[in-house]
Design an enzyme around this catalytic site. Sequence first.
Site, PDB file in Angstrom:
ATOM      1  N   GLY A 212       0.870  -1.290   0.148  1.00  0.00           N
ATOM      2  CA  GLY A 212       0.108   0.071  -0.052  1.00  0.00           C
ATOM      3  C   GLY A 212       0.905   1.337   0.085  1.00  0.00           C
ATOM      4  N   ASN A 213       0.122   2.538   0.157  1.00  0.00           N
ATOM      5  CA  ASN A 213       1.211   3.470   0.595  1.00  0.00           C
ATOM      6  C   ASN A 213       0.606   4.607   1.682  1.00  0.00           C
ATOM      7  OD1 ASN A 213      -0.819   5.354  -0.899  1.00  0.00           O
ATOM      8  ND2 ASN A 213      -0.439   4.207  -2.702  1.00  0.00           N
ATOM      9  N   HIS A 214       1.022   5.633   1.942  1.00  0.00           N
ATOM     10  CA  HIS A 214       0.545   6.506   2.884  1.00  0.00           C
ATOM     11  C   HIS A 214      -0.418   7.455   2.394  1.00  0.00           C
ATOM     12  CE1 HIS A 214       3.576   5.089   5.699  1.00  0.00           C
ATOM     13  NE2 HIS A 214       4.747   5.134   4.824  1.00  0.00           N
TER      14      HIS A 214
END
Length: 404
Positions: A212-214
């Site tokens: 995923g990512n932030h």
Amino acid sequence: MSVLNGKKILLGVSGGIAAYKTASLVRLFIKAGAHVQVIMTPASKDFVTPLTLSTLSKNPVHSSFFNQDDEDAVWNNHVDLALWADLMLIAPATSNTLSKMTTGNSDNLLVATYLSAKCPVYFAPAMDLDMYKHPSVLSSFTALKSFGNIMIPAESGELASGLSGEGRMAEPENIIAFLEADLESKLPLKGKKILITAGPTYEAIDPVRFIGNHSSGKMGFDLANEAANLGAQVILIAGPTHYKTKNGLVEVINVVSAQDMYDACHEYFNDVDVAIAAAAVADYRPKVVALQKIKKAADEFSIELEKTKDILASLGAIKKNQFLIGFALETENEIENAKLKIQKKNLDLIVLNSLQDEGAGFKKETNKVTFIDQDFKIEPMELKSKESVAVDILNKVVLHFAKS
Ligand code: CTP
């Protein structure tokens, strides 16, 4: 949510028996989420008390140019009051007040404030049936309409005189409905459909792990709320995020992976006027998703990744009249890379975020963006809240439709 939510409303009450109904009117405004200040003519205080209206509006009521009871005799600044308001409503509007409004006879605070108002002004007449039809009153209506003021017509029914006919002030519920319908019809994105993507995507590795990512999704959710506030019908396709929409009119479609987001976007895209891709879509995903949890075994472990589909580019390839906006997150050669993305993805506008800018990027409340349009016109913006950036982006959309 009512279009009156958050609006600053200046209610001018003049001296007719219908003034007693302004207590309900103020309550309905407050219930709709509006901020209300009340100005009363001296005569109106015989029909409803300032205490009633100040209690209900949660604000002091103004009725004279200065407060006689104050030792310091503080001046009530009619210009400040007028400029504070998003809209002014004069209800009940008696023939006396209407006539003063047409001639500019500002011998009371209400009419002086009316003359200083730059916001839309509505008036709800209230009088006996013969007065309501008198040529002098009719000419007041005509004059005020020619000034751009909006009349909320009186209703028919029993009048205070005992007669029955046209002249009763519109019922408070009907005044609210009239204002809501009028304001909604004038919203700049009324009748437009907007698709917005938001948040990260999660690409499964196995049943318990993902890449995923932030991205928090805040930018996309702020865009969706603002677009709905401007009257657009909004479809928000959101990856996993804890954000909720503030505007109940936004339709949220929750997705998890880039492929889910791609499928959802293509389901709606043909039908929309605008698409804004604010999501931080994963560029790669595991080629194979393990069906069972991967057990810890070897010292080293690698996952083979494959490219996900570029959603924005795929929309650019099939777009007809849609106004297409993308984001670009860059760390170097920002402007050049963003220009390439405009061409590659067939965009009308790109919103460039540079991670070199303090206060911009993931998990921040603020953003500093640069707009670049199809003609490569570059417009750097100040550092501001993401809500304000959303307003700026949607102003570009409004401008596009104003030109076309
Ligand atoms: N985007 C998309 N689908 C993808 C990747 C990106 O729709 N699979 C959209 C994003 O929502 C954003 C724009 O494309 O509006 C640009 O995203 P960005 O991450 O800056 O660029 P990429 O195209 O992914 O290129 P790179 O990562 O190489 O800079």
